[in-house]
Design a protein around this motif. Structure first.
Motif, PDB file in Angstrom:
ATOM      1  N   LEU A 123      35.114  25.713  24.241  1.00  0.00           N
ATOM      2  CA  LEU A 123      35.529  24.472  23.558  1.00  0.00           C
ATOM      3  C   LEU A 123      36.875  24.667  22.881  1.00  0.00           C
ATOM      4  O   LEU A 123      37.081  25.652  22.177  1.00  0.00           O
ATOM      5  CB  LEU A 123      34.511  24.088  22.480  1.00  0.00           C
ATOM      6  N   ARG A 124      37.742  23.707  23.072  1.00  0.00           N
ATOM      7  CA  ARG A 124      39.008  23.734  22.326  1.00  0.00           C
ATOM      8  C   ARG A 124      38.753  23.277  20.895  1.00  0.00           C
ATOM      9  O   ARG A 124      37.782  22.554  20.637  1.00  0.00           O
ATOM     10  CB  ARG A 124      40.019  22.813  22.997  1.00  0.00           C
ATOM     11  N   PRO A 125      39.622  23.639  19.960  1.00  0.00           N
ATOM     12  CA  PRO A 125      39.427  23.239  18.567  1.00  0.00           C
ATOM     13  C   PRO A 125      39.307  21.717  18.438  1.00  0.00           C
ATOM     14  O   PRO A 125      40.079  20.980  19.041  1.00  0.00           O
ATOM     15  CB  PRO A 125      40.699  23.736  17.864  1.00  0.00           C
ATOM     16  N   GLY A 126      38.336  21.267  17.666  1.00  0.00           N
ATOM     17  CA  GLY A 126      38.189  19.838  17.411  1.00  0.00           C
ATOM     18  C   GLY A 126      37.406  19.080  18.467  1.00  0.00           C
ATOM     19  O   GLY A 126      37.149  17.892  18.294  1.00  0.00           O
ATOM     20  N   VAL A 127      37.039  19.723  19.574  1.00  0.00           N
ATOM     21  CA  VAL A 127      36.290  19.025  20.626  1.00  0.00           C
ATOM     22  C   VAL A 127      34.798  19.084  20.313  1.00  0.00           C
ATOM     23  O   VAL A 127      34.254  20.145  19.999  1.00  0.00           O
ATOM     24  CB  VAL A 127      36.578  19.644  22.010  1.00  0.00           C
ATOM     25  N   THR A 128      34.151  17.922  20.357  1.00  0.00           N
ATOM     26  CA  THR A 128      32.710  17.823  20.081  1.00  0.00           C
ATOM     27  C   THR A 128      31.912  18.162  21.331  1.00  0.00           C
ATOM     28  O   THR A 128      32.219  17.680  22.417  1.00  0.00           O
ATOM     29  CB  THR A 128      32.362  16.379  19.645  1.00  0.00           C
ATOM     30  N   LEU A 129      30.883  18.963  21.153  1.00  0.00           N
ATOM     31  CA  LEU A 129      29.963  19.275  22.249  1.00  0.00           C
ATOM     32  C   LEU A 129      28.719  18.398  22.132  1.00  0.00           C
ATOM     33  O   LEU A 129      28.004  18.459  21.126  1.00  0.00           O
ATOM     34  CB  LEU A 129      29.543  20.751  22.183  1.00  0.00           C
ATOM     35  N   VAL A 130      28.457  17.585  23.146  1.00  0.00           N
ATOM     36  CA  VAL A 130      27.195  16.868  23.246  1.00  0.00           C
ATOM     37  C   VAL A 130      26.334  17.595  24.272  1.00  0.00           C
ATOM     38  O   VAL A 130      26.741  17.750  25.434  1.00  0.00           O
ATOM     39  CB  VAL A 130      27.407  15.398  23.651  1.00  0.00           C
ATOM     40  N   ALA A 131      25.177  18.076  23.832  1.00  0.00           N
ATOM     41  CA  ALA A 131      24.247  18.767  24.731  1.00  0.00           C
ATOM     42  C   ALA A 131      23.417  17.711  25.457  1.00  0.00           C
ATOM     43  O   ALA A 131      22.659  16.972  24.831  1.00  0.00           O
ATOM     44  CB  ALA A 131      23.344  19.693  23.928  1.00  0.00           C
ATOM     45  N   VAL A 132      23.586  17.635  26.771  1.00  0.00           N
ATOM     46  CA  VAL A 132      22.899  16.590  27.546  1.00  0.00           C
ATOM     47  C   VAL A 132      21.471  17.046  27.828  1.00  0.00           C
ATOM     48  O   VAL A 132      21.240  18.011  28.556  1.00  0.00           O
ATOM     49  CB  VAL A 132      23.662  16.286  28.840  1.00  0.00           C
ATOM     50  N   SER A 133      20.524  16.332  27.219  1.00  0.00           N
ATOM     51  CA  SER A 133      19.134  16.789  27.221  1.00  0.00           C
ATOM     52  C   SER A 133      18.209  15.906  28.044  1.00  0.00           C
ATOM     53  O   SER A 133      16.992  15.981  27.888  1.00  0.00           O
ATOM     54  CB  SER A 133      18.636  16.896  25.780  1.00  0.00           C
ATOM     55  N   LYS A 134      18.769  15.086  28.929  1.00  0.00           N
ATOM     56  CA  LYS A 134      17.900  14.284  29.810  1.00  0.00           C
ATOM     57  C   LYS A 134      17.012  15.234  30.615  1.00  0.00           C
ATOM     58  O   LYS A 134      17.479  16.292  31.054  1.00  0.00           O
ATOM     59  CB  LYS A 134      18.736  13.425  30.744  1.00  0.00           C
ATOM     60  N   THR A 135      15.764  14.864  30.774  1.00  0.00           N
ATOM     61  CA  THR A 135      14.721  15.609  31.498  1.00  0.00           C
ATOM     62  C   THR A 135      14.261  16.881  30.771  1.00  0.00           C
ATOM     63  O   THR A 135      13.333  17.544  31.233  1.00  0.00           O
ATOM     64  CB  THR A 135      15.103  15.985  32.961  1.00  0.00           C
ATOM     65  N   ARG A 136      14.893  17.232  29.644  1.00  0.00           N
ATOM     66  CA  ARG A 136      14.452  18.436  28.910  1.00  0.00           C
ATOM     67  C   ARG A 136      13.378  18.036  27.906  1.00  0.00           C
ATOM     68  O   ARG A 136      13.407  16.936  27.356  1.00  0.00           O
ATOM     69  CB  ARG A 136      15.613  19.092  28.168  1.00  0.00           C
ATOM     70  N   THR A 137      12.491  18.966  27.613  1.00  0.00           N
ATOM     71  CA  THR A 137      11.409  18.668  26.674  1.00  0.00           C
ATOM     72  C   THR A 137      11.909  18.735  25.235  1.00  0.00           C
ATOM     73  O   THR A 137      12.959  19.309  24.938  1.00  0.00           O
ATOM     74  CB  THR A 137      10.272  19.695  26.817  1.00  0.00           C
ATOM     75  N   ALA A 138      11.092  18.167  24.341  1.00  0.00           N
ATOM     76  CA  ALA A 138      11.418  18.238  22.909  1.00  0.00           C
ATOM     77  C   ALA A 138      11.511  19.704  22.461  1.00  0.00           C
ATOM     78  O   ALA A 138      12.343  20.049  21.619  1.00  0.00           O
ATOM     79  CB  ALA A 138      10.372  17.481  22.092  1.00  0.00           C
ATOM     80  N   ASP A 139      10.687  20.562  23.031  1.00  0.00           N
ATOM     81  CA  ASP A 139      10.746  21.993  22.656  1.00  0.00           C
ATOM     82  C   ASP A 139      12.070  22.628  23.071  1.00  0.00           C
ATOM     83  O   ASP A 139      12.640  23.440  22.341  1.00  0.00           O
ATOM     84  CB  ASP A 139       9.590  22.768  23.293  1.00  0.00           C
ATOM     85  N   GLU A 140      12.549  22.289  24.264  1.00  0.00           N
ATOM     86  CA  GLU A 140      13.848  22.832  24.703  1.00  0.00           C
ATOM     87  C   GLU A 140      14.969  22.350  23.783  1.00  0.00           C
ATOM     88  O   GLU A 140      15.880  23.094  23.446  1.00  0.00           O
ATOM     89  CB  GLU A 140      14.142  22.389  26.142  1.00  0.00           C
ATOM     90  N   ILE A 141      14.889  21.079  23.388  1.00  0.00           N
ATOM     91  CA  ILE A 141      15.905  20.525  22.491  1.00  0.00           C
ATOM     92  C   ILE A 141      15.833  21.216  21.131  1.00  0.00           C
ATOM     93  O   ILE A 141      16.851  21.605  20.551  1.00  0.00           O
ATOM     94  CB  ILE A 141      15.721  18.999  22.360  1.00  0.00           C
ATOM     95  N   ARG A 142      14.619  21.411  20.635  1.00  0.00           N
ATOM     96  CA  ARG A 142      14.445  22.051  19.328  1.00  0.00           C
ATOM     97  C   ARG A 142      15.007  23.472  19.333  1.00  0.00           C
ATOM     98  O   ARG A 142      15.607  23.922  18.352  1.00  0.00           O
ATOM     99  CB  ARG A 142      12.970  22.059  18.928  1.00  0.00           C
ATOM    100  N   ALA A 143      14.846  24.169  20.447  1.00  0.00           N
ATOM    101  CA  ALA A 143      15.370  25.543  20.527  1.00  0.00           C
ATOM    102  C   ALA A 143      16.891  25.555  20.355  1.00  0.00           C
ATOM    103  O   ALA A 143      17.440  26.427  19.667  1.00  0.00           O
ATOM    104  CB  ALA A 143      14.968  26.175  21.863  1.00  0.00           C
TER     105      ALA A 143
END
Ligand SMILES: *Cc1c(COP(=O)(O)O)cnc(C)c1O
Length: 221
Positions: free
Chosen positions: A16-36
């Motif tokens: 990531l370059r400075p100031g760039v926001t990372l959005v983690a794309v969690s479609k099809t992932r479980t709530a547990d994977e997101i929580r991790a």
């Protein structure tokens, strides 16, 4: 040995370059994977399907910022508006109008991006550059006090031709720069959502401020 989630997260962050926001794309992932991933510090997550967002959001911490990055139908706006932080894929006047209406009903303002069609592939989604100019200048933004136009979103062609992808991102960056002065409300237009696992480097080189990354974090879907 396959890299752990923490190792993949670190590798993505290192890109990531400075100031760039990372959005983690969690479609099809479980709530547990997101929580991790949340427990490793990630707070911005992106979902494509209203039903999935509705199921997962209540199971997960309140301070997650949910990005809706899929194609949104008007009938689903009411389900998305109460939980969403930013809606990336707005590409019609009637959709914008519906978001304003539902945001008013929910007693909040909603941040949106206009989606621009920059890829070679045929798709119904996204405004052409001409439609974008018309949208920014002529849609009745002042009649929508519960909407904030915060920038643009686009997806490059799904191709190995990196020059093609780079040109598409540069074209979107140019549109972003051209539209800023006309966008209303003034001062909110600061987000350029472009770049996914396979092309985030090119997108950032072209001026992206936000990348949407799934596979490189969570593995193949
Ligand atoms: C699925 C998706 C992504 C993430 O794609 P990856 O290749 O898994 O990083 C990004 N943006 C949108 C709009 C998507 O639908």
């Amino acid at each position: 040995m396959a890299p752990s989630l923490a190792e993949r997260y670190q590798a993505v962050q290192a890109g990531l370059r400075p100031g760039v926001t990372l959005v983690a794309v969690s479609k099809t992932r479980t709530a547990d994977e997101i929580r991790a991933l949340y427990e490793l510090g990630q707070r911005d997550f992106g979902e494509n399907y209203p039903q999935e967002l509705r199921e997962k959001a209540p199971q997960l911490p309140d301070d997650i910022r949910w990005h809706f990055i899929g194609h949104l139908q008007r009938s689903n706006v009411k389900h998305v508006v109460p939980v969403v932080h930013l809606i990336h894929g707005v590409d019609s006047l009637r959709l914008a109008e519906e978001i304003d209406k539902r945001a008013a009903a929910a007693g909040r303002a909603v941040d949106i991006l206009l989606q621009v069609h920059i890829a070679r592939e045929e798709t119904k989604h996204g405004l052409s550059p001409d439609e974008l100019r018309d949208a920014v200048r002529s849609w009745p933004w002042s009649a929508w006090p519960h909407l904030r136009l915060c920038g643009l979103m686009g997806m490059a062609s799904n191709t190995d031709d990196r020059d093609q992808v780079r040109r598409e991102f540069e074209g979107l960056k140019q549109l972003f720069d051209d539209m800023g002065a006309d966008a209303r409300p003034a001062g909110a237009f600061n987000t350029l959502s472009m770049g996914m696992s396979g092309d985030a480097d090119l997108a950032q080189a072209a001026g992206s401020t936000l990348v949407r990354i799934g596979t490189a974090l969570f593995g193949p879907r």
